[in-house]
Design a protein around this motif. Sequence first.
Motif, PDB file in Angstrom:
ATOM      1  N   LYS A   1       0.826  -1.213   0.000  1.00  0.00           N
ATOM      2  CA  LYS A   1       0.000   0.000   0.000  1.00  0.00           C
ATOM      3  C   LYS A   1       0.859   1.261   0.000  1.00  0.00           C
ATOM      4  O   LYS A   1       0.678   2.178   0.801  1.00  0.00           O
ATOM      5  CB  LYS A   1      -0.957   0.005   1.193  1.00  0.00           C
ATOM      6  N   LYS A   2       1.847   1.271  -0.885  1.00  0.00           N
ATOM      7  CA  LYS A   2       2.769   2.402  -1.072  1.00  0.00           C
ATOM      8  C   LYS A   2       3.697   2.642   0.107  1.00  0.00           C
ATOM      9  O   LYS A   2       4.403   3.647   0.160  1.00  0.00           O
ATOM     10  CB  LYS A   2       1.998   3.680  -1.400  1.00  0.00           C
ATOM     11  N   ASN A   3       3.692   1.714   1.071  1.00  0.00           N
ATOM     12  CA  ASN A   3       4.605   1.814   2.206  1.00  0.00           C
ATOM     13  C   ASN A   3       5.760   0.833   2.017  1.00  0.00           C
ATOM     14  O   ASN A   3       5.538  -0.363   1.795  1.00  0.00           O
ATOM     15  CB  ASN A   3       3.883   1.492   3.514  1.00  0.00           C
TER      16      ASN A   3
END
Length: 220
Positions: A56-58
């Motif tokens: 999740k873009k992390n």
Amino acid sequence: MENFINSLPKPLLAFLAILIGIGVFMLVSPPHTVCDTQEATLRELQKGNIFPTEVKKNKIPPTLVRAKEACQLGNSAGSCYEYFMVLKKVADDVGKASGECTAQLFNVNEVKSALNDGLELMVRLAWGTKPPEPGLERFGWMQDAEIAIFCRLKSIYIRANGEEGWTALRQRVTAKLPGEEAPFSTDPTRATVEPKKATAVLPEREIWNRSLFSVRCETY
């Protein structure tokens, strides 16, 4: 020039335009080699191991970071087990590459850093805080399983960098080994005295005999 171009048949102009287009594409995007394919495979195999993953873009740090820290802090077979397994998997995955591609895979920054740091840390852990005696003491707490991993890393390093590269690495690492335990002082006002390096108190042959570098890897 413009008149010359206009005088050329349209089919020939189209053919020349295609050739120019292909030439530009080759310059901007060099052809994908066999080694590039093997590098892409390595990156996929090592995702989460030495390369970060993304959820999740992390960005999630690779296992290597935590495992290495635990090994340095614990300095034991148990605390270093995960770290050594990470290093072994890196070496095994690089080892699957064809001989002509080994150097390219080794020189991927994350791979190079993992194997260089791993070899150095293993030597330093075995050496300890002062020169060990020759013989089994030069292995510290390491047993056959850990020594076999060191030898696996060594074989991949030599395959990628040659014997000269291995000798250079050995010299860089041995230059950092302590030649005595750090002096202890209860006086906080006294400046910390840097302990002598092994190269200052022992000849090169003695350092070799007392370090993990002297292990006969053909028996592992």
